[in-house]
Design an enzyme around this catalytic site. Structure first.
Site, PDB file in Angstrom:
ATOM      1  N   LYS A 123      21.481 -44.582  -6.799  1.00 12.87           N
ATOM      2  CA  LYS A 123      22.647 -44.498  -7.700  1.00 12.87           C
ATOM      3  C   LYS A 123      22.166 -44.380  -9.134  1.00 12.87           C
ATOM      4  O   LYS A 123      21.037 -44.763  -9.478  1.00 12.87           O
ATOM      5  CB  LYS A 123      23.563 -45.722  -7.554  1.00 12.87           C
ATOM      6  N   ASP A 145      24.817 -54.820  -6.151  1.00 13.73           N
ATOM      7  CA  ASP A 145      25.009 -53.369  -6.030  1.00 13.73           C
ATOM      8  C   ASP A 145      25.170 -52.912  -4.575  1.00 13.73           C
ATOM      9  O   ASP A 145      25.490 -51.751  -4.336  1.00 13.73           O
ATOM     10  CB  ASP A 145      23.778 -52.615  -6.583  1.00 13.73           C
TER      11      ASP A 145
HETATM   12  O1  C5P Z   1      22.644 -59.266  -7.331  1.00 14.30           O
HETATM   13  P1  C5P Z   1      21.178 -58.978  -7.430  1.00 14.30           P
HETATM   14  O2  C5P Z   1      20.361 -59.905  -6.544  1.00 14.30           O
HETATM   15  O3  C5P Z   1      20.824 -57.555  -7.224  1.00 14.30           O
HETATM   16  O4  C5P Z   1      20.780 -59.309  -8.935  1.00 14.30           O
HETATM   17  C1  C5P Z   1      19.452 -59.464  -9.361  1.00 14.30           C
HETATM   18  C2  C5P Z   1      19.452 -60.285 -10.623  1.00 14.30           C
HETATM   19  O5  C5P Z   1      20.055 -59.545 -11.697  1.00 14.30           O
HETATM   20  C3  C5P Z   1      20.252 -61.562 -10.547  1.00 14.30           C
HETATM   21  O6  C5P Z   1      19.462 -62.631 -10.048  1.00 14.30           O
HETATM   22  C4  C5P Z   1      20.674 -61.794 -11.967  1.00 14.30           C
HETATM   23  O7  C5P Z   1      19.627 -62.385 -12.689  1.00 14.30           O
HETATM   24  C5  C5P Z   1      20.842 -60.384 -12.512  1.00 14.30           C
HETATM   25  N1  C5P Z   1      22.251 -59.923 -12.469  1.00 14.30           N
HETATM   26  C6  C5P Z   1      23.163 -60.481 -13.356  1.00 14.30           C
HETATM   27  N2  C5P Z   1      24.468 -60.055 -13.320  1.00 14.30           N
HETATM   28  C7  C5P Z   1      24.876 -59.096 -12.459  1.00 14.30           C
HETATM   29  C8  C5P Z   1      23.949 -58.508 -11.563  1.00 14.30           C
HETATM   30  C9  C5P Z   1      22.645 -58.950 -11.592  1.00 14.30           C
HETATM   31  O8  C5P Z   1      22.815 -61.361 -14.154  1.00 14.30           O
HETATM   32  N3  C5P Z   1      26.139 -58.693 -12.474  1.00 14.30           N
END
Ligand code: C5P
Length: 290
Positions: free
Chosen positions: A9, A134
């Site tokens: 993406k 995502d």
């Molecule tokens: O959700 P995911 O595990 O992919 O996110 C990785 C990291 O990115 C999270 O641990 C967080 O620190 C940060 N993040 C965030 N806010 C979001 C998405 C991701 O702070 N909306």
């Protein structure tokens, strides 16, 4: 054997609205699925889950999102069956292209078929949201969608155009967690930008000029602080003729908007001459998921 594509993406727009009590950031983003994709094959196994990968630098243990997705699905649905999976990696990691998230979503789709579970979109979506912010987007049929909340609350966007891009991937990669943390610690770094409705409107009208005005990413200044070559690549893409250029997600990959596939070829050729050693790809909006 079942073989599925796991496409990448781009974020055409990414606004960080604030930090939440759970540590995540509240977002408003516009995702576009593109035709650069990993491949995952699934073969039935009576009980064991296993993963192999053609990229020796990637872990194939339980930290890989393919195995995490398979284990979570099996646990939630109490399935005794196993699967042997193979990941052919093309989407670079640590680039803001959602490669791992797409692998996770594709694993849910693949095993739902392989194990004949007939789970619907709502059930798959809730498992996907547990795996990462995502991941749910990669279950969406529409190639364009607005993401809110952590990015998991989705609203499809109907588009009148198929976009062409040139993607440039710096050698330095960035960890999503670090870029969000750095941006939160330096709120003054990101100036106010345009509204997401400009990009959504541009897509539904097929207006590239309007789209170019609306591209925005609040994580870009912090990513540039950590990886300064992003600034050079943004200006290279604009000088080579792209109507606009932005970083995707938390970086470090940068994309330019081209008027058509032929212009994308020309821009990519110019950049490959200037920046030998960098990964440069031509991308288009992906087809809708069936
Ligand atoms: O959700 P995911 O595990 O992919 O996110 C990785 C990291 O990115 C999270 O641990 C967080 O620190 C940060 N993040 C965030 N806010 C979001 C998405 C991701 O702070 N909306």
């Amino acid at each position: 054997m079942l073989r599925l594509r796991a496409p990448a993406k781009l974020n055409l727009f990414l606004r960080v609205l604030g930090k939440r009590p759970d540590g995540y950031h509240e977002l408003e983003t516009l995702f576009e699925r593109v035709d650069l994709a990993d491949d995952i094959t699934f073969e039935p196994h009576p009980s064991a889950l296993s993963l192999t990968c053609d990229d020796p630098t990637l872990p194939v243990d339980d930290t890989n999102l393919v195995l995490k997705a398979a284990r979570l699905l099996r646990q939630r649905c109490r399935v005794p069956a196993g699967a042997s999976m193979h990941l052919s990696k093309r989407v670079p990691a640590g680039a803001g292209l959602g490669g791992g998230s797409s692998d996770a979503a594709t694993t849910l789709r693949g095993l739902n078929k392989l194990w004949d579970m007939k789970l619907g979109r709502v059930e798959l979506h809730s498992i996907a949201a547990e795996l990462g912010s995502d991941v749910p987007f990669f279950l969406e049929p529409s190639p364009f969608a607005i993401g809110r909340g952590r990015g998991e609350r989705l609203e499809p966007v109907a588009a009148a155009i198929r976009l062409s891009h040139v993607l440039v991937v710096p050698q330095q990669r960035l960890a999503t967690k670090d870029v969000y943390a750095g941006m939160s610690a330096r709120p003054g770094l990101t100036p106010a930008g345009p509204s997401i409705s400009i990009v959504a409107h541009a897509l539904s009208n097929g207006s590239l000029r309007e789209l170019a005005c609306g591209l925005s990413n609040d994580l870009e200044p912090e990513a540039i602080r950590r990886c300064p070559i992003i600034t050079t690549i943004l200006s290279d893409l604009r000088q080579a003729g792209c109507a606009a250029a932005r970083m995707s997600g938390s970086g470090s990959a940068v994309f330019g908007i081209c008027t058509d596939p032929a212009q994308a070829e020309r821009v990519a050729m110019t950049l490959r001459r200037q920046r030998a050693g960098l990964q440069i790809e031509i991308l288009h909006t992906d087809a809708p998921l069936d």
